[in-house]
Design an enzyme around this catalytic site. Structure first.
Site, PDB file in Angstrom:
ATOM      1  N   LYS A  25       0.347   5.180   8.353  1.00 46.87           N
ATOM      2  CA  LYS A  25       0.940   5.471   7.030  1.00 46.87           C
ATOM      3  C   LYS A  25      -0.162   5.597   5.970  1.00 46.87           C
ATOM      4  CE  LYS A  25       1.917   1.826   4.815  1.00 46.87           C
ATOM      5  NZ  LYS A  25       1.381   0.905   3.838  1.00 46.87           N
TER       6      LYS A  25
ATOM      7  N   LYS B  51      -7.029   1.242  -3.411  1.00 48.51           N
ATOM      8  CA  LYS B  51      -6.627   0.658  -2.119  1.00 48.51           C
ATOM      9  C   LYS B  51      -6.771   1.686  -1.003  1.00 48.51           C
ATOM     10  CE  LYS B  51      -4.739  -1.809   1.090  1.00 48.51           C
ATOM     11  NZ  LYS B  51      -5.616  -2.679   1.876  1.00 48.51           N
TER      12      LYS B  51
ATOM     13  N   THR C 174       0.866  -1.183   0.000  1.00 50.82           N
ATOM     14  CA  THR C 174       0.000   0.000   0.000  1.00 50.82           C
ATOM     15  C   THR C 174       0.902   1.232   0.000  1.00 50.82           C
ATOM     16  OG1 THR C 174      -1.597  -1.240   1.310  1.00 50.82           O
ATOM     17  CG2 THR C 174      -1.932   1.142   1.149  1.00 50.82           C
TER      18      THR C 174
HETATM   19  N1  NAP Z   1      -0.896  -6.777   7.141  1.00 50.11           N
HETATM   20  C1  NAP Z   1      -2.000  -6.544   6.440  1.00 50.11           C
HETATM   21  O1  NAP Z   1      -3.119  -6.950   6.842  1.00 50.11           O
HETATM   22  C2  NAP Z   1      -1.943  -5.807   5.128  1.00 50.11           C
HETATM   23  C3  NAP Z   1      -3.029  -5.921   4.258  1.00 50.11           C
HETATM   24  C4  NAP Z   1      -2.973  -5.272   3.018  1.00 50.11           C
HETATM   25  C5  NAP Z   1      -1.868  -4.502   2.682  1.00 50.11           C
HETATM   26  N2  NAP Z   1      -0.827  -4.408   3.580  1.00 50.11           N
HETATM   27  C6  NAP Z   1       0.343  -3.621   3.152  1.00 50.11           C
HETATM   28  O2  NAP Z   1       1.347  -4.565   2.808  1.00 50.11           O
HETATM   29  C7  NAP Z   1       2.643  -4.003   3.052  1.00 50.11           C
HETATM   30  C8  NAP Z   1       3.424  -4.942   3.949  1.00 50.11           C
HETATM   31  O3  NAP Z   1       2.728  -5.043   5.173  1.00 50.11           O
HETATM   32  P1  NAP Z   1       3.016  -6.178   6.247  1.00 50.11           P
HETATM   33  O4  NAP Z   1       1.821  -6.213   7.114  1.00 50.11           O
HETATM   34  O5  NAP Z   1       3.487  -7.423   5.584  1.00 50.11           O
HETATM   35  O6  NAP Z   1       4.207  -5.488   7.067  1.00 50.11           O
HETATM   36  P2  NAP Z   1       5.560  -6.080   7.672  1.00 50.11           P
HETATM   37  O7  NAP Z   1       5.334  -7.425   8.261  1.00 50.11           O
HETATM   38  O8  NAP Z   1       6.092  -5.012   8.564  1.00 50.11           O
HETATM   39  O9  NAP Z   1       6.517  -6.248   6.395  1.00 50.11           O
HETATM   40  C9  NAP Z   1       7.176  -5.146   5.843  1.00 50.11           C
HETATM   41  C10 NAP Z   1       8.190  -5.634   4.835  1.00 50.11           C
HETATM   42  O10 NAP Z   1       8.939  -4.499   4.357  1.00 50.11           O
HETATM   43  C11 NAP Z   1      10.342  -4.719   4.639  1.00 50.11           C
HETATM   44  N3  NAP Z   1      11.006  -3.456   4.989  1.00 50.11           N
HETATM   45  C12 NAP Z   1      10.605  -2.533   5.890  1.00 50.11           C
HETATM   46  N4  NAP Z   1      11.477  -1.499   5.932  1.00 50.11           N
HETATM   47  C13 NAP Z   1      12.463  -1.800   5.043  1.00 50.11           C
HETATM   48  C14 NAP Z   1      13.628  -1.130   4.612  1.00 50.11           C
HETATM   49  N5  NAP Z   1      13.980   0.064   5.123  1.00 50.11           N
HETATM   50  N6  NAP Z   1      14.406  -1.718   3.662  1.00 50.11           N
HETATM   51  C15 NAP Z   1      14.053  -2.921   3.139  1.00 50.11           C
HETATM   52  N7  NAP Z   1      12.944  -3.612   3.492  1.00 50.11           N
HETATM   53  C16 NAP Z   1      12.159  -3.055   4.432  1.00 50.11           C
HETATM   54  C17 NAP Z   1      10.347  -5.649   5.827  1.00 50.11           C
HETATM   55  O11 NAP Z   1      11.603  -6.262   5.957  1.00 50.11           O
HETATM   56  P3  NAP Z   1      12.053  -6.913   7.378  1.00 50.11           P
HETATM   57  O12 NAP Z   1      11.420  -8.269   7.399  1.00 50.11           O
HETATM   58  O13 NAP Z   1      13.517  -6.917   7.315  1.00 50.11           O
HETATM   59  O14 NAP Z   1      11.496  -6.002   8.457  1.00 50.11           O
HETATM   60  C18 NAP Z   1       9.223  -6.606   5.437  1.00 50.11           C
HETATM   61  O15 NAP Z   1       9.640  -7.497   4.448  1.00 50.11           O
HETATM   62  C19 NAP Z   1       2.383  -2.608   3.652  1.00 50.11           C
HETATM   63  O16 NAP Z   1       2.414  -1.657   2.621  1.00 50.11           O
HETATM   64  C20 NAP Z   1       0.973  -2.734   4.213  1.00 50.11           C
HETATM   65  O17 NAP Z   1       0.335  -1.479   4.316  1.00 50.11           O
HETATM   66  C21 NAP Z   1      -0.829  -5.043   4.776  1.00 50.11           C
END
Ligand code: NAP
Length: 293
Positions: free
Chosen positions: A238, A170, A95
């Protein structure tokens, strides 16, 4: 077929796992390598950068935290753009802002490669089950090339002609999530303070036309004081900030989202940023001096 995957967080890991289980050969990169270990044990190839992932793959998927990280992983020095073969496609499912996806789509195209934004609605269970709702945005001929993979990940798709339209869609969906969460949290706190059991309020809402599955699932986990994250407060904040930016650019007043923004922002300041987004209720509880349970 070899597919690349960048970002193995809460959403990326189950999405990548589905592609693997469906028979695709995966090459992966994640900032924190340990999170890839369960996949590496199943024969997935580790790469030391997003660029290295793309060098092995005609198609690269990414699921990462925000617009800045996406730009770095896409067009930074070690980015996907520089490794993708000519005609290759980067499909990002994160997102992020419409400006970012619009810019990346143009940049990739000027280099003879392609960027599709394909954000999703649904959370970790839907990612694991392959029942996400997916909004692929970009030229139809490109979406058609990745459609077999998207069908493994989602139960329905709505296509958009351009990347940024998918990004806006989204954000519109998350406008509902932020507002609904704020309404639920405020009502549960006020009900508790007035002496009305949360279970009674949830039951009444559940029997009315106002009900939404989210009210019931989040209502029950709040009452049980379970804030194990599926979608963290920081990411909701965010998204709310992205929505408010979009509202300013399009000159649309979004007072309800501004109110929710204040609560999510306060929850982050209070140290709840890494908890489930429903933990924003703790900020309201502090002001009301009551705990919903
Ligand atoms: N969770 C939900 O229900 C959901 C639903 C729809 C959409 N989303 C969207 O999907 C995306 C991921 O969400 P998530 O829930 O999976 O979050 P998450 O578990 O925090 O995963 C974030 C990912 O981004 C990587 N990352 C963060 N900062 C970084 C950096 N500075 N350099 C390189 N990699 C970095 C993390 O790597 P590390 O593993 O090393 O931290 C991890 O792979 C977001 O945009 C969120 O808004 C989430």
């Amino acid at each position: 077929m070899n597919i690349g995957f960048v970002g193995l967080g809460m959403m990326g890991f189950p999405i990548a796992t589905r592609l693997l289980t469906a028979g695709y050969h995966l090459s992966v990169y994640n900032r924190t390598k340990e999170k890839a270990q369960p996949l590496l044990k199943r024969g997935v190839v580790w790469c030391d950068s997003p660029k290295a992932v793309a060098e092995k793959s005609e198609y690269v998927f990414s699921m990462i935290s925000n617009s800045e990280v996406l730009e770095k992983c896409a067009s930074g020095a070690d980015g996907i753009l520089h490794g993708l073969p000519a005609g290759g496609i980067h499909v990002d499912m994160s997102t992020v802002s419409p400006e970012t996806t619009q810019k990346l789509a143009a940049l990739y195209e000027s280099n003879g490669k392609y960027f599709l934004h394909s954000p999703v609605l649904g959370s970790v269970p839907q990612a694991a089950e392959g029942t996400l709702l997916i909004f692929p945005g970009g030229p139809e001929r490109l979406i058609a090339r990745v459609e077999p993979m998207l069908k493994i990940l989602g139960s329905r798709m709505w296509r958009f002609e351009r990347a940024e339209l998918a990004s806006y869609t989204k954000l519109l969906c998350n406008t509902f999530i932020a507002g609904m969460m704020n309404t639920l949290a405020q009502s549960l706190v006020m009900g508790t303070k007035a002496g009305i059991a949360p279970s009674v309020l949830l039951e009444i809402i559940g029997n009315s036309s106002m009900n939404a599955p989210m009210y019931q699932t989040k209502g029950k986990t709040i009452v049980a004081r379970q804030f194990t994250p599926r979608f963290i407060v920081e990411h909701m904040l965010k998204d709310v900030n992205l929505i408010l930016d979009a509202g300013k650019k399009l000159n649309v007043p979004l007072e309800g989202t501004e109110a929710a923004q204040r609560v999510f922002s306060e929850a982050v300041s209070l140290g709840f940023g890494k908890e489930d987004y429903s933990a924003m209720i703790k900020a309201i509880e502090r002001h009301a001096d009551v705990v919903v349970k």
